[in-house]
Design a protein around this motif. Structure first.
Motif, PDB file in Angstrom:
ATOM      1  N   ILE A 151      -1.158  -2.679  -4.272  1.00  0.00           N
ATOM      2  CA  ILE A 151      -0.637  -3.656  -5.233  1.00  0.00           C
ATOM      3  C   ILE A 151      -0.451  -4.980  -4.518  1.00  0.00           C
ATOM      4  CG2 ILE A 151       1.256  -4.221  -6.806  1.00  0.00           C
ATOM      5  CD1 ILE A 151       1.810  -1.175  -6.921  1.00  0.00           C
ATOM      6  N   VAL A 152      -0.970  -6.048  -5.104  1.00  0.00           N
ATOM      7  CA  VAL A 152      -0.818  -7.393  -4.550  1.00  0.00           C
ATOM      8  C   VAL A 152       0.150  -8.166  -5.429  1.00  0.00           C
ATOM      9  CG1 VAL A 152      -1.977  -9.537  -3.921  1.00  0.00           C
ATOM     10  CG2 VAL A 152      -3.139  -7.349  -3.587  1.00  0.00           C
ATOM     11  N   ILE A 153       1.228  -8.638  -4.832  1.00  0.00           N
ATOM     12  CA  ILE A 153       2.259  -9.389  -5.553  1.00  0.00           C
ATOM     13  C   ILE A 153       2.105 -10.868  -5.212  1.00  0.00           C
ATOM     14  CG2 ILE A 153       4.733  -9.681  -5.957  1.00  0.00           C
ATOM     15  CD1 ILE A 153       5.106  -6.831  -4.922  1.00  0.00           C
ATOM     16  N   PRO A 154       1.679 -11.690  -6.177  1.00  0.00           N
ATOM     17  CA  PRO A 154       1.621 -13.138  -5.895  1.00  0.00           C
ATOM     18  C   PRO A 154       3.018 -13.740  -5.929  1.00  0.00           C
ATOM     19  CG  PRO A 154       0.935 -12.696  -8.151  1.00  0.00           C
ATOM     20  CD  PRO A 154       1.208 -11.362  -7.518  1.00  0.00           C
ATOM     21  N   LEU A 189      10.602 -10.793 -10.548  1.00  0.00           N
ATOM     22  CA  LEU A 189       9.390 -11.598 -10.447  1.00  0.00           C
ATOM     23  C   LEU A 189       8.121 -10.789 -10.672  1.00  0.00           C
ATOM     24  CD1 LEU A 189      10.273 -13.743  -7.291  1.00  0.00           C
ATOM     25  CD2 LEU A 189      10.524 -14.369  -9.693  1.00  0.00           C
ATOM     26  N   TYR A 190       8.187  -9.486 -10.401  1.00  0.00           N
ATOM     27  CA  TYR A 190       7.003  -8.631 -10.566  1.00  0.00           C
ATOM     28  C   TYR A 190       7.475  -7.204 -10.749  1.00  0.00           C
ATOM     29  CZ  TYR A 190       2.312  -6.754  -9.809  1.00  0.00           C
ATOM     30  OH  TYR A 190       1.103  -6.137  -9.964  1.00  0.00           O
ATOM     31  N   SER A 191       6.801  -6.466 -11.649  1.00  0.00           N
ATOM     32  CA  SER A 191       7.193  -5.099 -11.926  1.00  0.00           C
ATOM     33  C   SER A 191       5.965  -4.313 -12.384  1.00  0.00           C
ATOM     34  CB  SER A 191       8.286  -5.060 -12.997  1.00  0.00           C
ATOM     35  OG  SER A 191       8.670  -3.732 -13.266  1.00  0.00           O
ATOM     36  N   THR A 192       5.813  -3.087 -11.873  1.00  0.00           N
ATOM     37  CA  THR A 192       4.683  -2.239 -12.272  1.00  0.00           C
ATOM     38  C   THR A 192       5.015  -0.783 -11.978  1.00  0.00           C
ATOM     39  OG1 THR A 192       2.310  -1.895 -12.043  1.00  0.00           O
ATOM     40  CG2 THR A 192       3.523  -2.400 -10.050  1.00  0.00           C
ATOM     41  N   ASP A 193       4.244   0.120 -12.588  1.00  0.00           N
ATOM     42  CA  ASP A 193       4.381   1.558 -12.353  1.00  0.00           C
ATOM     43  C   ASP A 193       3.352   2.009 -11.324  1.00  0.00           C
ATOM     44  OD1 ASP A 193       6.486   2.000 -14.084  1.00  0.00           O
ATOM     45  OD2 ASP A 193       5.175   2.373 -15.799  1.00  0.00           O
ATOM     46  N   HIS A 206       0.854  -1.188   0.000  1.00  0.00           N
ATOM     47  CA  HIS A 206       0.000   0.000   0.000  1.00  0.00           C
ATOM     48  C   HIS A 206       0.891   1.240   0.000  1.00  0.00           C
ATOM     49  CE1 HIS A 206      -3.581   2.430   0.677  1.00  0.00           C
ATOM     50  NE2 HIS A 206      -2.880   3.108   1.584  1.00  0.00           N
ATOM     51  N   VAL A 207       0.774   2.038  -1.057  1.00  0.00           N
ATOM     52  CA  VAL A 207       1.613   3.228  -1.229  1.00  0.00           C
ATOM     53  C   VAL A 207       0.698   4.454  -1.248  1.00  0.00           C
ATOM     54  CG1 VAL A 207       3.403   4.326  -2.603  1.00  0.00           C
ATOM     55  CG2 VAL A 207       3.204   1.844  -2.593  1.00  0.00           C
ATOM     56  N   LYS A 208       1.045   5.457  -0.460  1.00  0.00           N
ATOM     57  CA  LYS A 208       0.251   6.694  -0.382  1.00  0.00           C
ATOM     58  C   LYS A 208       1.191   7.888  -0.419  1.00  0.00           C
ATOM     59  CE  LYS A 208      -3.160   9.132   2.474  1.00  0.00           C
ATOM     60  NZ  LYS A 208      -4.045   9.426   1.320  1.00  0.00           N
ATOM     61  N   ALA A 209       0.794   8.907  -1.204  1.00  0.00           N
ATOM     62  CA  ALA A 209       1.566  10.141  -1.291  1.00  0.00           C
ATOM     63  C   ALA A 209       1.099  11.123  -0.221  1.00  0.00           C
ATOM     64  CB  ALA A 209       1.428  10.760  -2.678  1.00  0.00           C
ATOM     65  N   ASP A 210       1.976  12.022   0.154  1.00  0.00           N
ATOM     66  CA  ASP A 210       1.660  12.993   1.185  1.00  0.00           C
ATOM     67  C   ASP A 210       0.610  13.984   0.671  1.00  0.00           C
ATOM     68  OD1 ASP A 210       2.600  15.859   2.540  1.00  0.00           O
ATOM     69  OD2 ASP A 210       2.620  14.130   3.906  1.00  0.00           O
ATOM     70  N   LEU A 264       7.888  -0.026  -9.157  1.00  0.00           N
ATOM     71  CA  LEU A 264       7.977  -1.080  -8.143  1.00  0.00           C
ATOM     72  C   LEU A 264       8.522  -2.339  -8.794  1.00  0.00           C
ATOM     73  CD1 LEU A 264       5.501  -1.972  -5.367  1.00  0.00           C
ATOM     74  CD2 LEU A 264       6.209  -3.777  -6.913  1.00  0.00           C
ATOM     75  N   ASN A 265       9.574  -2.905  -8.199  1.00  0.00           N
ATOM     76  CA  ASN A 265      10.190  -4.143  -8.676  1.00  0.00           C
ATOM     77  C   ASN A 265      10.350  -5.107  -7.510  1.00  0.00           C
ATOM     78  OD1 ASN A 265      10.952  -3.682 -11.617  1.00  0.00           O
ATOM     79  ND2 ASN A 265      11.909  -1.910 -10.647  1.00  0.00           N
ATOM     80  N   PHE A 266      10.054  -6.368  -7.795  1.00  0.00           N
ATOM     81  CA  PHE A 266      10.230  -7.429  -6.800  1.00  0.00           C
ATOM     82  C   PHE A 266      11.173  -8.464  -7.404  1.00  0.00           C
ATOM     83  CE2 PHE A 266       8.857 -11.370  -4.633  1.00  0.00           C
ATOM     84  CZ  PHE A 266       9.136 -10.975  -3.338  1.00  0.00           C
ATOM     85  N   TYR A 267      12.330  -8.645  -6.747  1.00  0.00           N
ATOM     86  CA  TYR A 267      13.390  -9.483  -7.297  1.00  0.00           C
ATOM     87  C   TYR A 267      13.532 -10.769  -6.481  1.00  0.00           C
ATOM     88  CZ  TYR A 267      14.837  -5.304  -9.852  1.00  0.00           C
ATOM     89  OH  TYR A 267      14.869  -4.198 -10.667  1.00  0.00           O
ATOM     90  N   SER A 268      13.902 -11.840  -7.178  1.00  0.00           N
ATOM     91  CA  SER A 268      14.182 -13.128  -6.553  1.00  0.00           C
ATOM     92  C   SER A 268      15.611 -13.130  -6.007  1.00  0.00           C
ATOM     93  CB  SER A 268      13.997 -14.259  -7.576  1.00  0.00           C
ATOM     94  OG  SER A 268      14.926 -14.120  -8.635  1.00  0.00           O
ATOM     95  N   PRO A 269      15.997 -14.156  -5.247  1.00  0.00           N
ATOM     96  CA  PRO A 269      17.375 -14.203  -4.724  1.00  0.00           C
ATOM     97  C   PRO A 269      18.449 -14.200  -5.804  1.00  0.00           C
ATOM     98  CG  PRO A 269      15.987 -15.719  -3.500  1.00  0.00           C
ATOM     99  CD  PRO A 269      15.160 -15.215  -4.638  1.00  0.00           C
ATOM    100  N   ASP A 270      18.128 -14.658  -6.998  1.00  0.00           N
ATOM    101  CA  ASP A 270      19.106 -14.648  -8.088  1.00  0.00           C
ATOM    102  C   ASP A 270      18.981 -13.401  -8.962  1.00  0.00           C
ATOM    103  OD1 ASP A 270      16.667 -15.280  -9.120  1.00  0.00           O
ATOM    104  OD2 ASP A 270      17.333 -17.005 -10.295  1.00  0.00           O
TER     105      ASP A 270
END
Length: 276
Positions: free
Chosen positions: A142-145, A109-113, A56-60, A99-105
């Motif tokens: 944003i829900v990242i499976p 795994l997931y990327s969005t604006d 959950h991302v919120k701007a000021d 937003l980027n979600f990276y695996s250990p290698d």
């Protein structure tokens, strides 16, 4: 006169760009990020398994007010046009994050604006009345499976341009208690195999009764065969008085091994019968 007008345009553009750049610069410190991780959390804060991550991302609010002030009015829009699902375009400055979600290698795994913006427009009803509308988009969820159980450190990064604003490391490692639980599950099964099961119903006795009956039948048949062999008539045995070997028939006159005369009286009687 034209020169003054030209410099006025350049100055206004410079002021607008500086305001927008300052807005982007201060957005780095005015972005609220909340994580909700679904998985098996360990006491040390790591995870033994992950299923999903909610971001959950919120701007000021002060930052969004500056964006609203610098957003021009799009113009009148018919109410019937909005009912069809149409939306006026974004006419002012906007904040864009990645937003980027990276695996250990280090595999993505997931990327969005993530885009924060404001719209200004006037809604015109059927009777011709205008209603000013300011639509503000200052938060997103944003829900990242994930659905993974690979050990290692996963990284969640929210960046603006090339500058990271929010970094979260999520460590996934198997718990030793799970392995112990697996061994504890296997040992009772082995004990169950080794320990005799309790008999509760009469139907459980039937296989045992059949087994006992079969063993008794085999023993009885063996006993009958032994008795029959003992009662079977055998030929009387005779031994040669000279070589002491067992003969085939006790009525033999000569030994089948050494050829000695076994019964001289029988031979003499045979001669007497021949002479008579």
């Amino acid at each position: 006169m034209k020169l003054k007008f030209f410099w006025a345009i350049i100055l206004s553009l410079y002021i607008f760009s500086t305001l927008f750049n300052s807005t982007n610069a201060r957005a780095n410190d005015q972005l609220q990020v909340n994580l909700s991780i679904t998985g098996n959390e360990k006491p040390d804060g790591n995870y033994s398994s992950l299923s999903s991550i909610s971001v959950h991302v919120k701007a000021d609010s002060n930052l969004m007010e500056e964006i609203i002030q610098n957003t021009p009015d799009y113009g009148p829009v018919l109410e019937s046009w909005l009912k069809l699902g149409n939306k006026p375009p974004i006419t002012g400055p906007k904040l864009i994050y990645r937003l980027n979600f990276y695996s250990p290698d280090s595999r993505s795994l997931y990327s969005t604006d993530i885009v924060f913006f404001a719209r200004k427009y006037s809604v015109v009803s059927d009777n011709g009345q205008k209603r000013p509308v300011t639509e503000v988009v200052d938060e997103t969820n944003i829900v990242i499976p994930v659905q993974t159980e690979v050990n290692g450190t996963y990284k969640l990064i929210i960046s603006q341009g090339n500058k990271p604003i929010f970094v979260k490391n999520i460590v996934l490692e198997k718990d030793n208690t799970e392995k112990q639980a697996m061994t504890e599950k296997t040992t009772p099964t082995n004990e169950k195999i080794n320990k005799p099961e309790k008999i509760n119903n009469f139907s459980d006795f039937i296989p045992i009764l059949f087994t006992i009956f079969g063993i008794l039948l085999i023993v009885l048949s063996f006993f009958i065969i032994v008795l029959a062999i003992k009662k079977f008539p055998r030929k009387p045995e005779a031994k040669c008085p000279f070589c002491h070997k067992t003969l085939f028939d006790k009525d033999d006159t000569f030994c089948c091994y050494c050829g000695a005369l076994l019964k001289p009286e029988k031979k003499q009687n045979n001669h007497e019968n021949e002479n008579a």
